[in-house]
Design a protein around this motif. Sequence first.
Motif: not given
Length: 483
Positions: A91-92, A94, A450
Motif C-alpha cells: 500500500s505504500g 517507507q 505511493d
Amino acid sequence: MMKRLASLVCLLGLASCSGSDPLSLFGAKAGVAKADDTVGKFFAGPALWDDPQNTPHPMFNWPTVSHPPVGDKLPPLWKPIPVRALPAPVSGLQHVAHAEEVVSGGGMAVFGSLAVVPGFGETSSVVDLSDPAKPKRIGTFNQNGGRSAPLTSNQGYGGAGHGVMEAAGAGADRGAAIIAYPSGRLVAVLSTDSFIESLDITDPRRPRRLPPLQTPNSHKVGVVPGTPIVYNAGSRGGGTGSGNIIGMDHTEIFDLSDPDDPQFVQDFQNGYSCHHIFFWNNVQQNKFRAVCAGIEVTQIWDTADPRDPKVLVTIPVHHGVAGTPSAGVILVAFSHSAGLNRDGTVLYVGDENGGGSLPPGCVASVDTPAGSVSVPIGAVWFYDISTETMPLLQGWYSAAQNPSALGRSCTAHHGRLVPDPNRDLLAMAFYGDGVLLIDFSNPTLPKLIDQFADNSNTWEAWYHNGYIITGDLVRGLDVLTFQ
C-alpha cells in the motif's frame, strides 16, 4: 555448434540429458567452467523472487542479484540482504535509511549485499547493504582513472576501433552493471560518456582497474543477466543524430569471460543507438529478450544467443500519436528506458522528454479551447505486446509535481518491477519527484500507489529482497521498503 545447441536444450528442460553435463558442452571459451572444473564454483541458485529482469541466461547461468549461489563458502558480501516479506497488499513506501557518505548517485547496480554507485562527477562508491538499516560505504574510486595507464592497442578486442583506451580525459561514471563469476570474482562495468570502464571489486574495499573498453561514446551499459556479455548503450542523448547529440546506428557487444582480456564480439546492426538496454529471461518459456530504449524508437530483441541478438520489432516513439494528449507535443522524441512486465505481455517505456532538464515533464501544459491541460510529457507509457510484432499503445502515467521537485525535472528515468503476486507494480525513479510506485495491472488506467520524495533527484531504483535501493544525484543512496 550442434553440441552447444544440444546443451541449451538440456538447460531449458526441453529434452532428456541423462549422462551428459550441458554446462561442459559450452566449454571454457564460452565463459562457463567445464564439468570437471565446477567443484567449488558459484553458479546461480534458486530465485529469491519472481524476477525475469534478472533471471540468469542459461547459456552461462552465472549468479545475479535475484539468483545468488547457495552454499557455506560464499564470499560474505555475495550473500543477499535479509529478506523482508512484501505486505499483502502493498500500500505504500517507507524510508528506511540514508547512506551519509555517498554524496551523489547515478545509474547504480546491486548484487548480494553490495551496491556500486557511480558518482556522476563525484567520487563513486561501493556500499555494504548487509544491514539495510545501516548502509555503509566501504570502497571508493574516482572517475576516468582507467585511462591513466597506456595499454597495448587492440589487446584482445578484435575489430577496428575497439582497442584498449590510452591516456585521455572527459566523461563521468554514470551507469553500472555487475558481473559475478563462478570463480568468485566480482567485476563492475561502468559507462563514462566516452568509454566503458571495468573494475575488479572482488575485494570491494580496494577496487582494482581492469582494461577499459573503447567506444565512441557510452551512455549506459547493459550486462545480459547471468553472463559476461556486455551491450553498450552508446547514445549520447540522441539516436542517429549529429553534433552534441551524436549516436550510432549499431550496438557494440563485448565478451568479458576473461575480464583481463576482454573480447570485442560485434557491432550489432540494429539501426539505432540505444539510450538504455534492459533484459527479460524466462527459461520455462524458452524466451529471452532485450529491450532497447532507442530515443526515436523502442526495440525488442531476441537474445537466445546473447552474442548474436535479433531485432523482433521496432516501435516508433509515442509522442505525436493520434488520439493522445501528446499529439502536438514533440519536444524531443525520447524513449529513455524500457522493460517488460513479469509475464512479458506489457511493455513499459520511460520518457525523459527534454533530456531530464527542461521542460520539467510533469508540470508541462498546453493551452486548448477548453483551457490549459496537462500533457503526458515525461510519463511512463504502456503497450500491449501479447503479440510482440503488433504492439498496441494502452495508456500512460504522468506524475504530478512534488513540492520538493520545484526547479528540477520530474520525468521518468530508471526503475524495476516489484514482485507483488497479484499485480504489476513498477518502482520508477522520477528525478525531482523521487520514487513512484505505479500499479499498471490495467495498462489502460495505471495508477499511483505511493511516492517517496524528500529533496530528491532520483536517477535509478532497484528492487532487492523486499527493499528499494536508489541512486540519487542529490541524496546519494537511500533504502526504502514497503508498507
